[in-house]
Design an enzyme around this catalytic site. Sequence first.
Site, PDB file in Angstrom:
ATOM      1  N   ASP A 195       3.689  -6.164  -9.743  1.00  0.00           N
ATOM      2  CA  ASP A 195       3.850  -4.851 -10.122  1.00  0.00           C
ATOM      3  C   ASP A 195       2.981  -4.034 -11.250  1.00  0.00           C
ATOM      4  O   ASP A 195       2.229  -4.933 -11.600  1.00  0.00           O
ATOM      5  CB  ASP A 195       5.281  -4.815 -10.735  1.00  0.00           C
ATOM      6  CG  ASP A 195       5.996  -3.341 -11.257  1.00  0.00           C
ATOM      7  OD1 ASP A 195       5.839  -2.302 -10.379  1.00  0.00           O
ATOM      8  OD2 ASP A 195       6.322  -3.408 -12.408  1.00  0.00           O
TER       9      ASP A 195
ATOM     10  N   ASP B  13       3.545  -0.700 -13.895  1.00  0.00           N
ATOM     11  CA  ASP B  13       4.053  -0.346 -14.944  1.00  0.00           C
ATOM     12  C   ASP B  13       4.953  -1.523 -15.450  1.00  0.00           C
ATOM     13  O   ASP B  13       5.928  -1.989 -14.894  1.00  0.00           O
ATOM     14  CB  ASP B  13       4.768   0.577 -14.786  1.00  0.00           C
ATOM     15  CG  ASP B  13       3.790   2.065 -14.445  1.00  0.00           C
ATOM     16  OD1 ASP B  13       3.033   2.243 -15.233  1.00  0.00           O
ATOM     17  OD2 ASP B  13       3.942   2.722 -13.372  1.00  0.00           O
TER      18      ASP B  13
END
Length: 220
Positions: free
Chosen positions: A15, A17
Amino acid sequence: MADHHDRTFSAFLFDMDGTIVNSLAVVNRVWAEWAVRHGVEVEGFLRTMHGIRAAENIRRLGLAGIDIEREVAAVTLAEMADVDGILAIEGAAEFLAALPPDRWAIVTSAPRELALKRLAAAKLPVPAVFVTADDVRNGKPAPDCFLLAAERLGVAIRDCLVFEDAPAGIEAAEAADAAVMVVTAAHSHAFDTAHPTIAGYAVLLPTPDGEAGLRLSRAA
């Protein structure tokens, strides 16, 4: 719970953020302002919106008279204009640089243009396989994004390790049948999870295992 040091993986899926990029301050600033404008209780909203695509965050509020596409466009522009304080998670740059280019991907709920801007601000590389909100019909917590990344890398998702930080992303990785490592660097409070956790990447070293395998070892 095993910490994944005893397994060989075909690829690592990250991922963005909160996982390799710390953009929490920007995200909270922009979305708090949006919530105030629309009469949404800020604290509760910010607690549950991370890791989910902007359109789905707005849609699930059920606000009357909202043009979701217009609101998403406005929020995205605001997020792109604000890169103040965006940094790489500790050790992320070195960890990514040590990986074979065809053995890792970024899988983010951000739209591609915004994701590219944040990676540039954090001085992190763009991988060959880069799955964004624009690439899938169903965003996290649906598993579609992680399944697509594994497909593009040419590996089985069950042989992938997903690095995530948010509940929606963790749920998506679990639904995809991938292993999970939770990154807690951007968390402001204790995070309850059954998965192994790391505060940053300085504690890990990726090591090759055979022609197409990756293992994790502990940094000295």
